[in-house]
Design a protein around this motif. Sequence first.
Motif, PDB file in Angstrom:
ATOM      1  N   GLU A 194       0.805  -1.209   0.000  1.00 33.79           N
ATOM      2  CA  GLU A 194       0.000   0.000   0.000  1.00 33.79           C
ATOM      3  C   GLU A 194       0.846   1.271   0.000  1.00 33.79           C
ATOM      4  OE1 GLU A 194      -2.730  -0.226   3.264  1.00 33.79           O
ATOM      5  OE2 GLU A 194      -3.913  -1.778   2.317  1.00 33.79           O
ATOM      6  N   GLU A 195       2.126   1.174   0.344  1.00 33.56           N
ATOM      7  CA  GLU A 195       2.968   2.368   0.415  1.00 33.56           C
ATOM      8  C   GLU A 195       4.216   2.258  -0.454  1.00 33.56           C
ATOM      9  OE1 GLU A 195       3.885   4.226   4.121  1.00 33.56           O
ATOM     10  OE2 GLU A 195       2.085   3.460   5.041  1.00 33.56           O
ATOM     11  N   SER A 196       4.169   1.503  -1.512  1.00 35.34           N
ATOM     12  CA  SER A 196       5.352   1.377  -2.356  1.00 35.34           C
ATOM     13  C   SER A 196       5.400   2.510  -3.373  1.00 35.34           C
ATOM     14  CB  SER A 196       5.350   0.026  -3.080  1.00 35.34           C
ATOM     15  OG  SER A 196       4.345   0.002  -4.070  1.00 35.34           O
ATOM     16  N   GLU A 197       6.582   2.731  -3.920  1.00 33.81           N
ATOM     17  CA  GLU A 197       6.744   3.754  -4.958  1.00 33.81           C
ATOM     18  C   GLU A 197       5.889   3.405  -6.175  1.00 33.81           C
ATOM     19  OE1 GLU A 197       8.343   6.688  -4.880  1.00 33.81           O
ATOM     20  OE2 GLU A 197       8.708   6.286  -2.767  1.00 33.81           O
ATOM     21  N   GLU A 198       5.805   2.127  -6.477  1.00 32.35           N
ATOM     22  CA  GLU A 198       5.006   1.665  -7.609  1.00 32.35           C
ATOM     23  C   GLU A 198       3.526   2.006  -7.398  1.00 32.35           C
ATOM     24  OE1 GLU A 198       3.954  -2.548  -9.888  1.00 32.35           O
ATOM     25  OE2 GLU A 198       5.530  -2.482  -8.370  1.00 32.35           O
ATOM     26  N   THR A 199       3.021   1.767  -6.193  1.00 28.31           N
ATOM     27  CA  THR A 199       1.621   2.084  -5.884  1.00 28.31           C
ATOM     28  C   THR A 199       1.380   3.579  -5.973  1.00 28.31           C
ATOM     29  OG1 THR A 199       1.492   0.172  -4.407  1.00 28.31           O
ATOM     30  CG2 THR A 199      -0.188   1.862  -4.133  1.00 28.31           C
ATOM     31  N   PHE A 200       2.298   4.371  -5.424  1.00 24.46           N
ATOM     32  CA  PHE A 200       2.134   5.821  -5.458  1.00 24.46           C
ATOM     33  C   PHE A 200       2.188   6.350  -6.894  1.00 24.46           C
ATOM     34  CE2 PHE A 200       3.790   6.485  -0.852  1.00 24.46           C
ATOM     35  CZ  PHE A 200       2.613   5.942  -0.363  1.00 24.46           C
ATOM     36  N   ALA A 201       3.054   5.773  -7.706  1.00 16.18           N
ATOM     37  CA  ALA A 201       3.128   6.181  -9.118  1.00 16.18           C
ATOM     38  C   ALA A 201       1.828   5.840  -9.830  1.00 16.18           C
ATOM     39  CB  ALA A 201       4.312   5.501  -9.800  1.00 16.18           C
ATOM     40  N   PHE A 202       1.264   4.671  -9.523  1.00 15.21           N
ATOM     41  CA  PHE A 202      -0.010   4.275 -10.128  1.00 15.21           C
ATOM     42  C   PHE A 202      -1.127   5.235  -9.719  1.00 15.21           C
ATOM     43  CE2 PHE A 202      -4.096   2.171  -9.516  1.00 15.21           C
ATOM     44  CZ  PHE A 202      -4.395   1.840 -10.824  1.00 15.21           C
ATOM     45  N   LEU A 203      -1.184   5.590  -8.453  1.00 14.03           N
ATOM     46  CA  LEU A 203      -2.227   6.507  -7.982  1.00 14.03           C
ATOM     47  C   LEU A 203      -2.099   7.869  -8.654  1.00 14.03           C
ATOM     48  CD1 LEU A 203      -2.244   5.687  -4.164  1.00 14.03           C
ATOM     49  CD2 LEU A 203      -4.025   5.134  -5.828  1.00 14.03           C
ATOM     50  N   ASP A 204      -0.883   8.344  -8.804  1.00  9.75           N
ATOM     51  CA  ASP A 204      -0.655   9.620  -9.460  1.00  9.75           C
ATOM     52  C   ASP A 204      -1.115   9.557 -10.913  1.00  9.75           C
ATOM     53  OD1 ASP A 204       0.226  12.273  -9.212  1.00  9.75           O
ATOM     54  OD2 ASP A 204       2.155  11.783 -10.139  1.00  9.75           O
ATOM     55  N   LYS A 205      -0.787   8.459 -11.578  1.00  9.33           N
ATOM     56  CA  LYS A 205      -1.191   8.276 -12.972  1.00  9.33           C
ATOM     57  C   LYS A 205      -2.712   8.162 -13.084  1.00  9.33           C
ATOM     58  CE  LYS A 205      -0.227   5.359 -16.978  1.00  9.33           C
ATOM     59  NZ  LYS A 205       0.531   4.203 -17.485  1.00  9.33           N
ATOM     60  N   ALA A 206      -3.340   7.387 -12.190  1.00  6.87           N
ATOM     61  CA  ALA A 206      -4.800   7.226 -12.212  1.00  6.87           C
ATOM     62  C   ALA A 206      -5.495   8.561 -11.981  1.00  6.87           C
ATOM     63  CB  ALA A 206      -5.228   6.211 -11.152  1.00  6.87           C
ATOM     64  N   ARG A 207      -4.970   9.352 -11.051  1.00  7.34           N
ATOM     65  CA  ARG A 207      -5.556  10.660 -10.760  1.00  7.34           C
ATOM     66  C   ARG A 207      -5.450  11.577 -11.987  1.00  7.34           C
ATOM     67  NH1 ARG A 207      -3.367  12.215  -5.536  1.00  7.34           N
ATOM     68  NH2 ARG A 207      -5.185  11.259  -4.614  1.00  7.34           N
ATOM     69  N   ASN A 208      -4.301  11.574 -12.651  1.00  2.47           N
ATOM     70  CA  ASN A 208      -4.113  12.421 -13.836  1.00  2.47           C
ATOM     71  C   ASN A 208      -5.013  12.002 -14.990  1.00  2.47           C
ATOM     72  OD1 ASN A 208      -2.235  14.089 -12.606  1.00  2.47           O
ATOM     73  ND2 ASN A 208      -0.504  12.807 -13.231  1.00  2.47           N
ATOM     74  N   ILE A 209      -5.164  10.699 -15.206  1.00  4.29           N
ATOM     75  CA  ILE A 209      -6.053  10.212 -16.273  1.00  4.29           C
ATOM     76  C   ILE A 209      -7.493  10.602 -15.979  1.00  4.29           C
ATOM     77  CG2 ILE A 209      -7.022   8.129 -17.337  1.00  4.29           C
ATOM     78  CD1 ILE A 209      -4.201   6.863 -17.041  1.00  4.29           C
ATOM     79  N   ALA A 210      -7.921  10.412 -14.730  1.00  2.00           N
ATOM     80  CA  ALA A 210      -9.299  10.745 -14.356  1.00  2.00           C
ATOM     81  C   ALA A 210      -9.555  12.248 -14.491  1.00  2.00           C
ATOM     82  CB  ALA A 210      -9.578  10.280 -12.933  1.00  2.00           C
ATOM     83  N   LYS A 211      -8.552  13.079 -14.208  1.00  2.00           N
ATOM     84  CA  LYS A 211      -8.718  14.531 -14.327  1.00  2.00           C
ATOM     85  C   LYS A 211      -8.945  14.958 -15.772  1.00  2.00           C
ATOM     86  CE  LYS A 211      -6.323  16.202 -10.228  1.00  2.00           C
ATOM     87  NZ  LYS A 211      -5.211  16.990  -9.697  1.00  2.00           N
ATOM     88  N   LYS A 212      -8.399  14.195 -16.737  1.00  2.00           N
ATOM     89  CA  LYS A 212      -8.632  14.508 -18.152  1.00  2.00           C
ATOM     90  C   LYS A 212     -10.110  14.422 -18.495  1.00  2.00           C
ATOM     91  CE  LYS A 212      -4.222  12.805 -19.932  1.00  2.00           C
ATOM     92  NZ  LYS A 212      -3.592  11.758 -20.750  1.00  2.00           N
ATOM     93  N   TYR A 213     -10.796  13.466 -17.876  1.00  2.00           N
ATOM     94  CA  TYR A 213     -12.203  13.224 -18.197  1.00  2.00           C
ATOM     95  C   TYR A 213     -13.172  13.954 -17.262  1.00  2.00           C
ATOM     96  CZ  TYR A 213     -10.222   9.585 -21.101  1.00  2.00           C
ATOM     97  OH  TYR A 213      -9.489   8.906 -22.044  1.00  2.00           O
ATOM     98  N   TYR A 214     -12.766  14.151 -16.006  1.00  2.00           N
ATOM     99  CA  TYR A 214     -13.700  14.685 -15.014  1.00  2.00           C
ATOM    100  C   TYR A 214     -13.268  16.011 -14.394  1.00  2.00           C
ATOM    101  CZ  TYR A 214     -15.452   9.959 -15.411  1.00  2.00           C
ATOM    102  OH  TYR A 214     -15.938   8.786 -15.905  1.00  2.00           O
ATOM    103  N   GLY A 215     -12.137  16.539 -14.796  1.00  2.00           N
ATOM    104  CA  GLY A 215     -11.676  17.809 -14.241  1.00  2.00           C
ATOM    105  C   GLY A 215     -11.027  17.628 -12.866  1.00  2.00           C
ATOM    106  N   ASP A 216     -10.972  18.735 -12.141  1.00  3.02           N
ATOM    107  CA  ASP A 216     -10.279  18.734 -10.842  1.00  3.02           C
ATOM    108  C   ASP A 216     -11.099  18.131  -9.704  1.00  3.02           C
ATOM    109  OD1 ASP A 216      -7.986  19.816 -11.862  1.00  3.02           O
ATOM    110  OD2 ASP A 216      -8.561  21.890 -11.438  1.00  3.02           O
ATOM    111  N   ASP A 217     -12.329  17.705  -9.988  1.00  3.17           N
ATOM    112  CA  ASP A 217     -13.186  17.164  -8.933  1.00  3.17           C
ATOM    113  C   ASP A 217     -12.988  15.663  -8.724  1.00  3.17           C
ATOM    114  OD1 ASP A 217     -14.251  19.647  -8.501  1.00  3.17           O
ATOM    115  OD2 ASP A 217     -15.949  19.344  -9.847  1.00  3.17           O
TER     116      ASP A 217
END
Length: 171
Positions: free
Chosen positions: A1-24
């Motif tokens: 739950e706290e690995s660099e790989e997990t954090f990189a995935f969360l950052d990527k998932a957040r950025n992809i979702a922001k493309k479709y849904y904005g900052d919310d």
Amino acid sequence: EESEETFAFLDKARNIAKKYYGDDVLLTGNATSNFDLSESFATDNIVINILSILFVLIVMVFTFQSAGIPIILILVIQGSIWINFSFPSLQNSPVFFMGYLVVSSIQMGANIDYAIVITSRYTEGRKTKNKLDAIKEALELAFPTIFTSGTILACAGIAISLLCSDPAVSS
């Protein structure tokens, strides 16, 4: 739950979702919570360490009525904490940041208590003895107290580490 790989995935998932849904965009879950907490950890850790050291210095300056002794004690105590945390790093074993905060706080408190006990006994002994005899007496008188509480603290930490199934708590 706290690995660099997990954090990189969360950052990527957040950025992809922001493309479709904005900052919310809001992500939930343990990994996300750990990621958000670790983002603020570096700054919070520095502030907490600096404030802890300052408060301890103030207390010790009034206790020993000296500026030199508290500075030496803080350097020794911080050094021992850094040495203790070098072992997980050398073993490539992750340390959860909440575990780091808890353990470093306990170590700081316990080590300061031990340092005050030994230093107080030493300064009392120096009034009537030479340096070497005062050191020997201070260590002989303080050792039972430090050994007892240190052993209890170490045993409790080892027991929690071995018996707890939650990795964040067991670390």
